[in-house]
Design a protein around this motif. Structure first.
Motif, PDB file in Angstrom:
ATOM      1  N   VAL A  72       0.086 -33.097-141.231  1.00  0.00           N
ATOM      2  CA  VAL A  72      -1.179 -32.468-141.621  1.00  0.00           C
ATOM      3  C   VAL A  72      -1.761 -33.187-142.827  1.00  0.00           C
ATOM      4  O   VAL A  72      -2.959 -33.476-142.876  1.00  0.00           O
ATOM      5  CB  VAL A  72      -0.974 -30.968-141.895  1.00  0.00           C
ATOM      6  N   ARG A  73      -0.920 -33.500-143.821  1.00  0.00           N
ATOM      7  CA  ARG A  73      -1.393 -34.207-145.013  1.00  0.00           C
ATOM      8  C   ARG A  73      -1.907 -35.594-144.661  1.00  0.00           C
ATOM      9  O   ARG A  73      -2.942 -36.033-145.177  1.00  0.00           O
ATOM     10  CB  ARG A  73      -0.275 -34.294-146.051  1.00  0.00           C
ATOM     11  N   LEU A  74      -1.201 -36.304-143.788  1.00  0.00           N
ATOM     12  CA  LEU A  74      -1.634 -37.650-143.402  1.00  0.00           C
ATOM     13  C   LEU A  74      -2.964 -37.594-142.663  1.00  0.00           C
ATOM     14  O   LEU A  74      -3.852 -38.410-142.909  1.00  0.00           O
ATOM     15  CB  LEU A  74      -0.569 -38.317-142.527  1.00  0.00           C
ATOM     16  N   ARG A  75      -3.109 -36.638-141.773  1.00  0.00           N
ATOM     17  CA  ARG A  75      -4.377 -36.501-141.045  1.00  0.00           C
ATOM     18  C   ARG A  75      -5.523 -36.243-142.020  1.00  0.00           C
ATOM     19  O   ARG A  75      -6.594 -36.836-141.914  1.00  0.00           O
ATOM     20  CB  ARG A  75      -4.282 -35.372-140.034  1.00  0.00           C
ATOM     21  N   GLN A  76      -5.323 -35.360-142.982  1.00  0.00           N
ATOM     22  CA  GLN A  76      -6.364 -35.067-143.971  1.00  0.00           C
ATOM     23  C   GLN A  76      -6.687 -36.295-144.815  1.00  0.00           C
ATOM     24  O   GLN A  76      -7.853 -36.552-145.127  1.00  0.00           O
ATOM     25  CB  GLN A  76      -5.932 -33.908-144.860  1.00  0.00           C
ATOM     26  N   PHE A  77      -5.686 -37.064-145.155  1.00  0.00           N
ATOM     27  CA  PHE A  77      -5.878 -38.285-145.933  1.00  0.00           C
ATOM     28  C   PHE A  77      -6.703 -39.302-145.146  1.00  0.00           C
ATOM     29  O   PHE A  77      -7.644 -39.905-145.671  1.00  0.00           O
ATOM     30  CB  PHE A  77      -4.504 -38.867-146.305  1.00  0.00           C
ATOM     31  N   LEU A  78      -6.380 -39.479-143.872  1.00  0.00           N
ATOM     32  CA  LEU A  78      -7.113 -40.428-143.033  1.00  0.00           C
ATOM     33  C   LEU A  78      -8.561 -39.982-142.838  1.00  0.00           C
ATOM     34  O   LEU A  78      -9.486 -40.802-142.888  1.00  0.00           O
ATOM     35  CB  LEU A  78      -6.421 -40.595-141.680  1.00  0.00           C
ATOM     36  N   TRP A  79      -8.782 -38.712-142.623  1.00  0.00           N
ATOM     37  CA  TRP A  79     -10.146 -38.222-142.437  1.00  0.00           C
ATOM     38  C   TRP A  79     -10.957 -38.310-143.728  1.00  0.00           C
ATOM     39  O   TRP A  79     -12.158 -38.559-143.693  1.00  0.00           O
ATOM     40  CB  TRP A  79     -10.132 -36.807-141.890  1.00  0.00           C
ATOM     41  N   SER A  80     -10.308 -38.136-144.872  1.00  0.00           N
ATOM     42  CA  SER A  80     -11.016 -38.313-146.145  1.00  0.00           C
ATOM     43  C   SER A  80     -11.435 -39.770-146.326  1.00  0.00           C
ATOM     44  O   SER A  80     -12.552 -40.061-146.777  1.00  0.00           O
ATOM     45  CB  SER A  80     -10.126 -37.884-147.318  1.00  0.00           C
ATOM     46  N   GLY A  81     -10.552 -40.690-145.967  1.00  0.00           N
ATOM     47  CA  GLY A  81     -10.896 -42.108-146.035  1.00  0.00           C
ATOM     48  C   GLY A  81     -12.022 -42.459-145.078  1.00  0.00           C
ATOM     49  O   GLY A  81     -12.916 -43.250-145.403  1.00  0.00           O
ATOM     50  N   SER A  82     -12.010 -41.859-143.899  1.00  0.00           N
ATOM     51  CA  SER A  82     -13.074 -42.083-142.930  1.00  0.00           C
ATOM     52  C   SER A  82     -14.411 -41.598-143.472  1.00  0.00           C
ATOM     53  O   SER A  82     -15.439 -42.270-143.327  1.00  0.00           O
ATOM     54  CB  SER A  82     -12.743 -41.376-141.616  1.00  0.00           C
ATOM     55  N   THR A  83     -14.402 -40.439-144.107  1.00  0.00           N
ATOM     56  CA  THR A  83     -15.635 -39.904-144.694  1.00  0.00           C
ATOM     57  C   THR A  83     -16.153 -40.821-145.798  1.00  0.00           C
ATOM     58  O   THR A  83     -17.361 -41.053-145.902  1.00  0.00           O
ATOM     59  CB  THR A  83     -15.384 -38.492-145.241  1.00  0.00           C
ATOM     60  N   ALA A  84     -15.261 -41.379-146.601  1.00  0.00           N
ATOM     61  CA  ALA A  84     -15.682 -42.318-147.638  1.00  0.00           C
ATOM     62  C   ALA A  84     -16.303 -43.565-147.023  1.00  0.00           C
ATOM     63  O   ALA A  84     -17.313 -44.088-147.528  1.00  0.00           O
ATOM     64  CB  ALA A  84     -14.486 -42.692-148.515  1.00  0.00           C
ATOM     65  N   CYS A  85     -15.750 -44.053-145.929  1.00  0.00           N
ATOM     66  CA  CYS A  85     -16.312 -45.232-145.255  1.00  0.00           C
ATOM     67  C   CYS A  85     -17.682 -44.928-144.669  1.00  0.00           C
ATOM     68  O   CYS A  85     -18.567 -45.790-144.671  1.00  0.00           O
ATOM     69  CB  CYS A  85     -15.359 -45.729-144.175  1.00  0.00           C
ATOM     70  N   VAL A  86     -17.886 -43.716-144.172  1.00  0.00           N
ATOM     71  CA  VAL A  86     -19.213 -43.313-143.691  1.00  0.00           C
ATOM     72  C   VAL A  86     -20.197 -43.303-144.862  1.00  0.00           C
ATOM     73  O   VAL A  86     -21.355 -43.707-144.712  1.00  0.00           O
ATOM     74  CB  VAL A  86     -19.160 -41.939-142.996  1.00  0.00           C
ATOM     75  N   GLY A  87     -19.734 -42.882-146.024  1.00  0.00           N
ATOM     76  CA  GLY A  87     -20.580 -42.921-147.222  1.00  0.00           C
ATOM     77  C   GLY A  87     -20.991 -44.345-147.568  1.00  0.00           C
ATOM     78  O   GLY A  87     -22.141 -44.600-147.940  1.00  0.00           O
ATOM     79  N   VAL A  88     -20.067 -45.293-147.444  1.00  0.00           N
ATOM     80  CA  VAL A  88     -20.395 -46.699-147.699  1.00  0.00           C
ATOM     81  C   VAL A  88     -21.407 -47.209-146.682  1.00  0.00           C
ATOM     82  O   VAL A  88     -22.377 -47.887-147.035  1.00  0.00           O
ATOM     83  CB  VAL A  88     -19.113 -47.574-147.683  1.00  0.00           C
ATOM     84  N   ALA A  89     -21.211 -46.876-145.401  1.00  0.00           N
ATOM     85  CA  ALA A  89     -22.162 -47.296-144.367  1.00  0.00           C
ATOM     86  C   ALA A  89     -23.536 -46.684-144.626  1.00  0.00           C
ATOM     87  O   ALA A  89     -24.566 -47.356-144.457  1.00  0.00           O
ATOM     88  CB  ALA A  89     -21.645 -46.901-142.986  1.00  0.00           C
ATOM     89  N   SER A  90     -23.581 -45.425-145.053  1.00  0.00           N
ATOM     90  CA  SER A  90     -24.856 -44.782-145.380  1.00  0.00           C
ATOM     91  C   SER A  90     -25.521 -45.455-146.573  1.00  0.00           C
ATOM     92  O   SER A  90     -26.739 -45.638-146.599  1.00  0.00           O
ATOM     93  CB  SER A  90     -24.644 -43.299-145.679  1.00  0.00           C
ATOM     94  N   PHE A  91     -24.726 -45.843-147.551  1.00  0.00           N
ATOM     95  CA  PHE A  91     -25.261 -46.552-148.709  1.00  0.00           C
ATOM     96  C   PHE A  91     -25.864 -47.890-148.298  1.00  0.00           C
ATOM     97  O   PHE A  91     -26.955 -48.258-148.745  1.00  0.00           O
ATOM     98  CB  PHE A  91     -24.167 -46.772-149.760  1.00  0.00           C
ATOM     99  N   VAL A  92     -25.157 -48.629-147.453  1.00  0.00           N
ATOM    100  CA  VAL A  92     -25.656 -49.928-146.986  1.00  0.00           C
ATOM    101  C   VAL A  92     -26.972 -49.748-146.240  1.00  0.00           C
ATOM    102  O   VAL A  92     -27.938 -50.484-146.475  1.00  0.00           O
ATOM    103  CB  VAL A  92     -24.603 -50.636-146.104  1.00  0.00           C
ATOM    104  N   ALA A  93     -27.023 -48.769-145.355  1.00  0.00           N
ATOM    105  CA  ALA A  93     -28.248 -48.528-144.589  1.00  0.00           C
ATOM    106  C   ALA A  93     -29.381 -48.092-145.513  1.00  0.00           C
ATOM    107  O   ALA A  93     -30.509 -48.589-145.388  1.00  0.00           O
ATOM    108  CB  ALA A  93     -27.992 -47.464-143.519  1.00  0.00           C
TER     109      ALA A  93
END
Length: 118
Positions: free
Chosen positions: A70-91
């Motif tokens: 459960v902790r690993l899944r939450q960690f991976l999804w948090s990282g994914s959300t941060a990457c979406v933030g970077v993609a949104s920033f680039v756009a």
């Protein structure tokens, strides 16, 4: 007599997180150093692919009985959300000019909110 808690599993999990963070940090430092040399397509692809891979990794981990999973899944999804933030920033940085800073923030916030909601 109660069984002793498995301290080795917690230590191994902690070391795995530290190792993963160090690997990601190395990739981030490389990307930051070369970020201006990348094309818009490369920046969007890099951040979008990172978000997709991390989100898929979170989906693959399905053992809800194990707290470490459960902790690993939450960690991976948090990282994914941060990457979406970077993609949104680039756009937002590419398609909105410098005088539209509040709209850039809105684009980044919308991307992060959508990723978090999913």
């Amino acid at each position: 007599m109660l069984p002793r808690p498995r301290r080795m599993a917690a230590v191994a999990e902690g070391l795995a997180y530290v190792g993963g963070i160090l690997g990601v940090l190395g990739l981030v430092l490389f990307a930051v150093r070369s970020w201006n040399d990348f094309s818009l397509f490369a920046r969007l692809t890099l951040s979008g692919a990172s978000a997709a891979v991390l989100a898929f990794g979170g989906l693959v981990i399905s053992d809800e009985r194990q707290p470490a999973s459960v902790r690993l899944r939450q960690f991976l999804w948090s990282g994914s959300t941060a990457c979406v933030g970077v993609a949104s920033f680039v756009a937002g940085a590419e398609w909105l000019n410098d005088t539209e800073d509040p709209r850039r923030v809105a684009v980044i916030a919308a991307g992060v909110v959508l990723a978090s909601g999913v």
